[in-house]
Enzyme design. Structure first.
Site, PDB file in Angstrom:
ATOM      1  CG  LEU A  23      34.596  50.565  51.078  1.00 16.43           C
ATOM      2  CD1 LEU A  23      34.115  51.495  49.978  1.00 16.43           C
ATOM      3  CD2 LEU A  23      33.725  50.724  52.321  1.00 16.43           C
TER       4      LEU A  23
ATOM      5  CG  ASP B  26      40.199  41.742  44.659  1.00 13.09           C
ATOM      6  OD1 ASP B  26      39.582  42.606  45.315  1.00 13.09           O
ATOM      7  OD2 ASP B  26      41.221  41.990  43.996  1.00 13.09           O
TER       8      ASP B  26
ATOM      9  CG  ASP C 186      37.691  41.378  33.939  1.00  4.23           C
ATOM     10  OD1 ASP C 186      36.871  42.029  34.619  1.00  4.23           O
ATOM     11  OD2 ASP C 186      38.292  41.855  32.961  1.00  4.23           O
ATOM     12  CB  ILE C 187      32.950  40.404  37.684  1.00  4.64           C
ATOM     13  CG1 ILE C 187      33.639  41.520  38.467  1.00  4.64           C
ATOM     14  CG2 ILE C 187      33.058  39.095  38.452  1.00  4.64           C
ATOM     15  CD1 ILE C 187      33.230  42.901  38.120  1.00  4.64           C
TER      16      ILE C 187
ATOM     17  CG  ASN D 259      33.349  47.141  46.786  1.00  4.72           C
ATOM     18  OD1 ASN D 259      33.025  48.233  47.237  1.00  4.72           O
ATOM     19  ND2 ASN D 259      34.589  46.668  46.891  1.00  4.72           N
TER      20      ASN D 259
ATOM     21  CE1 TYR E 289      34.943  55.596  41.630  1.00  9.88           C
ATOM     22  CE2 TYR E 289      34.551  57.803  42.471  1.00  9.88           C
ATOM     23  CZ  TYR E 289      34.586  56.437  42.660  1.00  9.88           C
ATOM     24  OH  TYR E 289      34.272  55.912  43.895  1.00  9.88           O
TER      25      TYR E 289
ATOM     26  CB  THR F 153      39.664  52.198  50.034  1.00 10.95           C
ATOM     27  OG1 THR F 153      39.363  53.189  49.039  1.00 10.95           O
ATOM     28  CG2 THR F 153      38.425  51.932  50.875  1.00 10.95           C
TER      29      THR F 153
ATOM     30  CE  LYS G 252      32.025  53.812  42.076  1.00  9.98           C
ATOM     31  NZ  LYS G 252      31.768  52.383  42.407  1.00  9.98           N
TER      32      LYS G 252
END
Length: 304
Positions: free
Chosen positions: A19, A38, A73-74, A100, A171, A205, A175
């Site tokens: 995505l 990324d 690494d964000i 994302n 997860y 994905t 989310k």
């Protein structure tokens, strides 16, 4: 393309594949300069490579667009700060943040270890919060300097966050947390010209190979519509990341195939008010009556 994002600078995290890659390409096709972030990790977060981000940047440049790589690494403060700095140092501005990045470590709850819980919460939830914090600080400073931006933030949630998903407690919790963060950010940051929305996409994905196993195959007929292609989600993300969506904030959209749905979220349903404290028996009777009058909940994904 229409040039919907001409003159804008967009940052997309997790943009090396799936995505995120589709979003980065779509923003570039609409005229945006793109910071392609990324870490190059595997589907479970292991490993690291700059190649996925570099390949997307090369693809954008080959098509005549402008893009740079960012591989930090964000989910760390330094990485998130450097992400915003990369846009400002290279292009002199930042207009859109699309968060994302993520990975999966699926387990049933009784088998879910603390490390797998922490890792998934970290990349999804912390990985949304930190870039938002640094981007919002920049945009707030711009507003205080008399340059109110048309800033846009697009968060990535999931049907798992909206409805739950068996085997994905970590997860789903992350989310769902992103949805709460989105609502708070939209309320707090609107005064600074910042709009914050979220999408809950469904697409083919690496992360959905198991979840959508029965629908993963690409269309067999040449030119047939591939309902699971990640690029189907990107037009909505690009619009939400553009100045054209003025006034839209604090909203959550599902997007998959050719379908876009505005999600209503938690709304008050049937209510009973005694005007005094209930006894347990009275509360149970009232709750039973309210449940009988309420709409049944949507089923949890994978429930049996």
């Amino acid at each position: 393309m229409s040039g919907l994002c001409g003159g804008r600078v967009a940052v997309v995290t997790g943009a090396g594949r799936g995505l995120g890659r589709a979003h980065a390409l779509a923003f570039a096709a609409e005229g945006a300069k793109v910071v392609v972030n990324d870490l190059g990790a595997g589907p479970d977060g292991a490993g690291r490579s700059a190649d996925p981000a570099r390949e997307v940047v090369a693809e954008i440049r080959a098509a005549g667009g402008e893009a740079i790589t960012h591989t930090a690494d964000i989910a760390t403060a330094d990485g998130a700060a450097s992400l915003v700095a990369a846009a400002l140092d290279t292009y002199g501005r930042l207009d859109t943040l699309v968060s994302n990045a993520g990975f999966l470590r699926d387990r049933m709850l009784v088998n879910l270890g603390e490390d797998d819980w922490d890792a998934v919460i970290r990349v999804h939830l912390r990985g949304h919060f930190l870039p938002l914090r640094y981007a919002a600080a920049h945009w707030r400073a711009e507003t205080k300097a008399g340059r109110t931006p048309a800033a846009r933030v697009v968060h990535t949630s999931s049907g798992a966050g909206l409805m739950g998903s068996v085997g994905q407690g970590n997860y789903a919790a992350a989310k769902a947390g992103i949805l709460g963060l989105t609502l708070v950010a939209a309320a707090e940051l609107d005064r600074y010209g910042i709009q914050v929305n979220a999408v809950a996409p469904a697409a083919r994905t690496r992360m959905t190979e198991t979840t959508f196993a029965d629908t993963m195959a690409a269309p067999g007929e040449p030119g047939a519509f591939d309902a699971m292609a990640p690029a189907n989600v990107s037009p909505l993300v690009v619009w939400l990341g553009s100045a054209a969506c003025a006034g839209v904030t604090g909203r959550v959209f599902e997007a998959d195939g050719g379908r876009i749905t505005v999600m209503d979220g938690w709304r008050r349903g049937p209510t009973a008010d005694k005007g005094a404290r209930w006894t347990p028996a009275e509360a149970g009777e009232a709750a039973g009556d309210l449940l009988a009058a309420a709409e049944p909940p949507e089923p949890v994904y994978g429930a049996f």
